[in-house]
Design a protein around this motif. Sequence first.
Motif, short mmCIF file in Angstrom:
data_model
loop_
_atom_site.label_atom_id
_atom_site.label_comp_id
_atom_site.label_asym_id
_atom_site.label_seq_id
_atom_site.Cartn_x
_atom_site.Cartn_y
_atom_site.Cartn_z
N SER A 1 -5.64 -2.98 1.67
CA SER A 1 -6.59 -1.94 1.25
C SER A 1 -7.33 -1.36 2.44
CB SER A 1 -7.62 -2.54 0.27
OG SER A 1 -7.06 -2.69 -1.02
N GLY A 2 -7.62 -0.05 2.34
CA GLY A 2 -8.34 0.61 3.42
C GLY A 2 -9.83 0.32 3.38
N ASP A 14 0.21 4.25 -2.57
CA ASP A 14 -0.12 5.58 -2.04
C ASP A 14 0.84 6.64 -2.57
OD1 ASP A 14 -2.27 4.61 -0.60
OD2 ASP A 14 -1.18 4.47 1.29
N PRO A 70 0.78 -1.24 0.00
CA PRO A 70 0.00 0.00 0.00
C PRO A 70 0.82 1.29 0.00
CG PRO A 70 -1.06 -1.61 1.39
CD PRO A 70 0.22 -2.22 0.96
N TYR A 71 1.93 1.34 0.72
CA TYR A 71 2.66 2.61 0.78
C TYR A 71 3.23 3.00 -0.58
CZ TYR A 71 7.31 0.39 0.88
OH TYR A 71 8.45 -0.32 0.55
N TYR A 85 -7.16 -1.65 -5.43
CA TYR A 85 -6.67 -1.19 -4.13
C TYR A 85 -7.39 0.10 -3.78
CZ TYR A 85 -3.69 1.43 -0.91
OH TYR A 85 -3.25 2.18 0.14
N ARG A 86 -7.85 0.20 -2.54
CA ARG A 86 -8.49 1.41 -2.04
C ARG A 86 -7.68 1.92 -0.85
NH1 ARG A 86 -13.51 3.12 -3.01
NH2 ARG A 86 -14.22 1.02 -3.58
N SER A 87 -7.22 3.17 -0.95
CA SER A 87 -6.43 3.74 0.12
C SER A 87 -7.32 4.20 1.26
CB SER A 87 -5.61 4.93 -0.40
OG SER A 87 -6.44 6.08 -0.53
N SER A 88 -6.69 4.56 2.37
CA SER A 88 -7.45 5.05 3.52
C SER A 88 -8.14 6.37 3.21
CB SER A 88 -6.52 5.22 4.73
OG SER A 88 -5.48 6.14 4.43
N ARG A 89 -7.69 7.05 2.13
CA ARG A 89 -8.31 8.31 1.72
C ARG A 89 -9.28 8.10 0.55
NH1 ARG A 89 -3.10 11.84 0.77
NH2 ARG A 89 -4.65 13.26 -0.16
N ASP A 90 -9.70 6.84 0.34
CA ASP A 90 -10.70 6.50 -0.68
C ASP A 90 -10.21 6.79 -2.09
OD1 ASP A 90 -13.08 5.28 -1.32
OD2 ASP A 90 -14.23 7.13 -1.32
#
Length: 211
Positions: A210-211, A133, A129-130, A155-160
């Motif tokens: 993924s977030g 991102d 993820p990093y 992949y969905r980040s913590s910020r959508d």
Amino acid sequence: MSLLGLISDVHGDPIGLELAWAHLTVMGAGAIVCAGDLVGYGPSPDRAVAFLEGRQIPSVRGNHDRWALERGPGEPDEFGGGTPGEETLEALKRLESSLVLERGGMIVVVVHGSPRGDMEFIAPRTHPPYVLDSYLDTLGADAIVHGHTHRPMWYRSSRDRLVVNPGSIISAPVVATSRTFATLDTATRDVRFFDVESGNPVEVPAWPGSG
């Protein structure tokens, strides 16, 4: 309309391409984008490229498209695909390595392999993820669409924010292929995957982390 169709790795297979386009049209996709590799492997590069051009489906240049240009007119495809004609080569010359578009308030960046190059495979081991991102941050993107691996992923980040590979369109049994395409709803940021032949939904697990 908020539904964006995502395709990639057509590889000279107009039948798979036309089926995916038909399914997306019925689904109500307001636009379709292609993450490259229009030629290579498949038998009919001219027909596939003409279809994309005729329906004004924007695409980026994949590594097989680049190799076709490097080989030049009349040179056979070392991967066994049909030889692109001059009009097809001219169309491939017009392709860029990346596209940026705005849909429904989302900034969508389209590449082939990764933002670093058309030969980089985005894989869980090399792209946790990093890393994804960092791509999103560097590009200022809400979504990155890519191809190359012939494997669907999301992949969905913590910020959508999203990174999506719709998988490969080609259905010819000359290369490993997922035979899938995808949709991105820019209103809800929902991503879905579908089988090229039937149009039935295909379950694709979220990218690890993924977030």
